[in-house]
Design a protein around this motif. Structure first.
Motif, mmCIF file in Angstrom:
data_model
loop_
_atom_site.group_PDB
_atom_site.id
_atom_site.type_symbol
_atom_site.label_atom_id
_atom_site.label_comp_id
_atom_site.label_asym_id
_atom_site.label_seq_id
_atom_site.Cartn_x
_atom_site.Cartn_y
_atom_site.Cartn_z
ATOM 1 N N PRO A 1 0.811 -1.229 0.000
ATOM 2 C CA PRO A 1 0.000 0.000 0.000
ATOM 3 C C PRO A 1 0.843 1.277 0.000
ATOM 4 O O PRO A 1 0.397 2.309 -0.485
ATOM 5 C CB PRO A 1 -0.821 -0.119 1.290
ATOM 6 N N LYS A 2 2.055 1.213 0.524
ATOM 7 C CA LYS A 2 2.916 2.397 0.543
ATOM 8 C C LYS A 2 3.262 2.838 -0.876
ATOM 9 O O LYS A 2 3.272 4.036 -1.189
ATOM 10 C CB LYS A 2 4.189 2.104 1.341
ATOM 11 N N ALA A 3 3.551 1.869 -1.748
ATOM 12 C CA ALA A 3 3.862 2.193 -3.141
ATOM 13 C C ALA A 3 2.619 2.672 -3.885
ATOM 14 O O ALA A 3 2.715 3.452 -4.843
ATOM 15 C CB ALA A 3 4.462 0.983 -3.844
ATOM 16 N N ALA A 4 1.435 2.191 -3.463
ATOM 17 C CA ALA A 4 0.187 2.575 -4.136
ATOM 18 C C ALA A 4 -0.220 4.001 -3.801
ATOM 19 O O ALA A 4 -0.896 4.666 -4.602
ATOM 20 C CB ALA A 4 -0.928 1.610 -3.737
ATOM 21 N N LEU A 5 0.188 4.501 -2.629
ATOM 22 C CA LEU A 5 -0.305 5.790 -2.143
ATOM 23 C C LEU A 5 -0.019 6.962 -3.091
ATOM 24 O O LEU A 5 -0.947 7.716 -3.420
ATOM 25 C CB LEU A 5 0.255 6.072 -0.753
ATOM 26 N N PRO A 6 1.218 7.172 -3.555
ATOM 27 C CA PRO A 6 1.444 8.326 -4.446
ATOM 28 C C PRO A 6 0.651 8.244 -5.746
ATOM 29 O O PRO A 6 0.241 9.269 -6.300
ATOM 30 C CB PRO A 6 2.956 8.298 -4.709
ATOM 31 N N LEU A 7 0.414 7.032 -6.238
ATOM 32 C CA LEU A 7 -0.392 6.861 -7.448
ATOM 33 C C LEU A 7 -1.828 7.316 -7.200
ATOM 34 O O LEU A 7 -2.434 8.008 -8.032
ATOM 35 C CB LEU A 7 -0.381 5.401 -7.893
ATOM 36 N N LEU A 8 -2.365 6.930 -6.058
ATOM 37 C CA LEU A 8 -3.746 7.287 -5.730
ATOM 38 C C LEU A 8 -3.888 8.782 -5.455
ATOM 39 O O LEU A 8 -4.899 9.393 -5.828
ATOM 40 C CB LEU A 8 -4.219 6.473 -4.524
ATOM 41 N N LEU A 9 -2.893 9.373 -4.824
ATOM 42 C CA LEU A 9 -2.946 10.813 -4.589
ATOM 43 C C LEU A 9 -2.905 11.579 -5.906
ATOM 44 O O LEU A 9 -3.597 12.594 -6.080
ATOM 45 C CB LEU A 9 -1.790 11.240 -3.684
ATOM 46 N N HIS A 10 -2.110 11.094 -6.854
ATOM 47 C CA HIS A 10 -2.051 11.725 -8.181
ATOM 48 C C HIS A 10 -3.385 11.537 -8.903
ATOM 49 O O HIS A 10 -3.891 12.476 -9.535
ATOM 50 C CB HIS A 10 -0.905 11.133 -8.985
ATOM 51 N N ALA A 11 -3.953 10.342 -8.801
ATOM 52 C CA ALA A 11 -5.251 10.084 -9.434
ATOM 53 C C ALA A 11 -6.327 10.991 -8.849
ATOM 54 O O ALA A 11 -7.203 11.490 -9.574
ATOM 55 C CB ALA A 11 -5.637 8.616 -9.259
ATOM 56 N N ARG A 12 -6.242 11.236 -7.545
ATOM 57 C CA ARG A 12 -7.229 12.126 -6.919
ATOM 58 C C ARG A 12 -7.065 13.564 -7.401
ATOM 59 O O ARG A 12 -8.066 14.268 -7.617
ATOM 60 C CB ARG A 12 -7.096 12.069 -5.395
ATOM 61 N N ARG A 13 -5.837 13.999 -7.586
ATOM 62 C CA ARG A 13 -5.620 15.346 -8.115
ATOM 63 C C ARG A 13 -6.208 15.483 -9.508
ATOM 64 O O ARG A 13 -6.782 16.512 -9.869
ATOM 65 C CB ARG A 13 -4.126 15.674 -8.135
ATOM 66 N N LEU A 14 -6.064 14.430 -10.311
ATOM 67 C CA LEU A 14 -6.572 14.454 -11.676
ATOM 68 C C LEU A 14 -8.093 14.361 -11.721
ATOM 69 O O LEU A 14 -8.741 14.964 -12.589
ATOM 70 C CB LEU A 14 -5.973 13.288 -12.477
ATOM 71 N N ASP A 15 -8.683 13.603 -10.805
ATOM 72 C CA ASP A 15 -10.133 13.385 -10.810
ATOM 73 C C ASP A 15 -10.634 13.362 -9.366
ATOM 74 O O ASP A 15 -10.913 12.295 -8.806
ATOM 75 C CB ASP A 15 -10.455 12.069 -11.519
ATOM 76 N N PRO A 16 -10.766 14.546 -8.750
ATOM 77 C CA PRO A 16 -11.085 14.609 -7.317
ATOM 78 C C PRO A 16 -12.472 14.097 -6.955
ATOM 79 O O PRO A 16 -12.738 13.812 -5.788
ATOM 80 C CB PRO A 16 -10.950 16.101 -6.987
ATOM 81 N N LYS A 17 -13.351 13.938 -7.947
ATOM 82 C CA LYS A 17 -14.715 13.480 -7.672
ATOM 83 C C LYS A 17 -14.938 12.026 -8.064
ATOM 84 O O LYS A 17 -16.078 11.568 -8.153
ATOM 85 C CB LYS A 17 -15.722 14.373 -8.408
ATOM 86 N N SER A 18 -13.872 11.299 -8.284
ATOM 87 C CA SER A 18 -14.001 9.892 -8.659
ATOM 88 C C SER A 18 -14.239 9.040 -7.420
ATOM 89 O O SER A 18 -13.365 8.933 -6.546
ATOM 90 C CB SER A 18 -12.747 9.396 -9.380
ATOM 91 N N ALA A 19 -15.406 8.413 -7.344
ATOM 92 C CA ALA A 19 -15.709 7.547 -6.209
ATOM 93 C C ALA A 19 -14.768 6.346 -6.175
ATOM 94 O O ALA A 19 -14.379 5.886 -5.095
ATOM 95 C CB ALA A 19 -17.167 7.087 -6.279
ATOM 96 N N SER A 20 -14.387 5.838 -7.341
ATOM 97 C CA SER A 20 -13.480 4.688 -7.400
ATOM 98 C C SER A 20 -12.122 5.033 -6.810
ATOM 99 O O SER A 20 -11.539 4.256 -6.044
ATOM 100 C CB SER A 20 -13.322 4.212 -8.847
ATOM 101 N N VAL A 21 -11.610 6.214 -7.168
ATOM 102 C CA VAL A 21 -10.314 6.646 -6.648
ATOM 103 C C VAL A 21 -10.398 6.868 -5.142
ATOM 104 O O VAL A 21 -9.527 6.420 -4.377
ATOM 105 C CB VAL A 21 -9.843 7.926 -7.369
ATOM 106 N N LEU A 22 -11.444 7.552 -4.695
ATOM 107 C CA LEU A 22 -11.588 7.831 -3.266
ATOM 108 C C LEU A 22 -11.746 6.545 -2.462
ATOM 109 O O LEU A 22 -11.175 6.410 -1.374
ATOM 110 C CB LEU A 22 -12.796 8.745 -3.036
ATOM 111 N N ASN A 23 -12.495 5.595 -2.988
ATOM 112 C CA ASN A 23 -12.684 4.322 -2.289
ATOM 113 C C ASN A 23 -11.360 3.572 -2.155
ATOM 114 O O ASN A 23 -11.032 3.037 -1.087
ATOM 115 C CB ASN A 23 -13.705 3.468 -3.036
ATOM 116 N N ARG A 24 -10.577 3.553 -3.245
ATOM 117 C CA ARG A 24 -9.286 2.864 -3.201
ATOM 118 C C ARG A 24 -8.324 3.589 -2.256
ATOM 119 O O ARG A 24 -7.566 2.959 -1.506
ATOM 120 C CB ARG A 24 -8.711 2.793 -4.613
ATOM 121 N N LEU A 25 -8.370 4.926 -2.261
ATOM 122 C CA LEU A 25 -7.508 5.701 -1.372
ATOM 123 C C LEU A 25 -7.885 5.466 0.090
ATOM 124 O O LEU A 25 -7.003 5.366 0.960
ATOM 125 C CB LEU A 25 -7.614 7.190 -1.712
ATOM 126 N N LEU A 26 -9.175 5.348 0.359
ATOM 127 C CA LEU A 26 -9.636 5.053 1.716
ATOM 128 C C LEU A 26 -9.078 3.708 2.184
ATOM 129 O O LEU A 26 -8.570 3.586 3.313
ATOM 130 C CB LEU A 26 -11.166 5.046 1.754
#
Length: 313
Positions: A245-270
């Protein structure tokens, strides 16, 4: 400022001739759209359109902005005008067909693509998209014909072969779909779409070897498309399945910046924050996710008020 629409808006709004220069005005409209400020984006694009500045590109983005504002007829008119302004550009027809599909109007989308293919018969992208919709509608024979034609008119694109693999997957023929994608990658090792969809299938298999291969494929995809939210999400899922999960975190933070309203991204980040034990961050994302789900539910209800029965061309 790529991937940072809010900052781009700030920079562009500070330019002294932003309203007089059509290119700058379009860039600002695009940044406003990307930042979710659809009313302002639509107003600026409508002004450009009235001046006949920017042509089909302006009209196409105006259609997208009107769509976000639930101005369905205005969106249809803008998308149709984009197609008429540039009748030999497949992408504008695809955007119009996608808009129809967002309103559960697959038949109208087929009508758009029929018109488009009459005008541009050698577009493998249009043929593949129509084939994908036909497959979704339960017409695999017609879909197969479109995929084969797409491959014939432009074998180098790989669209037809990738489309056929997705159709096979939708029919529950996963082994055949995977074989098709592997065959495509042998012919075209740099086909990003084939790599992405093969990786998706491998992640679903969820075995150590398939996850390892999926990770390598998605890392290749990211080299070509570092700002693709879907690829970022898929790679983060692979890393989390591989217990990283540590390696996944920066990818998810970047995905959130690109699409802050994506439920899929937010769920995975949670899930990632919980796996890392970051409770405060998890609470913030959980609240954002609940708000996004409510907003998406309301948006879906608004879309369902409109059903596009036909799209005149």
């Amino acid at each position: 400022i790529e991937g940072k629409p809010t900052e781009a808006v700030t920079v562009l709004e500070a330019l002294p001739r932003r309203d007089e220069d059509d290119l700058t005005s379009y860039d600002l409209a695009f940044a406003l759209f990307s930042a979710g400020r659809f009313e302002e984006s639509a107003a600026r694009l409508a002004t450009l359109s009235a001046k006949h500045a920017g042509g089909a590109e302006v009209l196409d983005l105006l259609g997208a902005a009107y769509g976000k504002l639930d101005r369905v007829q205005d969106a249809l008119d803008a998308y149709r005008s984009a197609c008429d302004e540039a009748p030999t550009v497949p992408g504008y027809y695809i955007d119009l067909a996608m808009f129809a599909m967002e309103h559960s109007s697959e038949i109208a989308a087929i009508q758009v693509l029929n018109t488009a293919i009459q005008r541009i018969p050698n577009s493998s992208a249009l043929l593949t998209f129509r084939g994908a919709i036909l497959s979704f509608l339960g017409e695999p024979e017609k879909a197969e014909k479109d995929f084969m034609t797409a491959e014939k008119v432009d074998p180098s694109s790989g669209f037809g072969r990738v489309g056929r693999s997705l159709s096979l997957r939708d029919q529950g023929k996963s082994a055949e779909a995977e074989a098709q994608l592997r065959q495509e990658l042998k012919k075209s090792p740099k086909n990003v779409k084939a790599k992405y969809f093969l990786a998706e299938m491998l992640v679903d298999s969820n075995t150590p070897s398939s996850l390892k291969e999926a990770q390598h494929l998605l890392e290749d995809v990211m080299k070509e498309r570092p700002d693709d939210p879907n690829a970022l999400l898929a790679l983060s899922k692979t890393l989390m399945e591989n217990r990283d999960p540590k390696a996944a975190l920066p990818l998810l933070l970047h995905a959130r910046r690109l699409d802050p309203k994506s439920a899929s991204v937010l769920n995975r980040l949670l899930q990632d924050y919980r796996a890392l034990g970051l409770k405060a961050d998890a609470i913030e994302v959980a609240n954002a996710l609940r708000q996004t789900i409510d907003e998406n539910r309301n948006a879906e209800a608004r879309r369902n008020r409109f059903h596009i029965t036909a799209v005149a061309q």
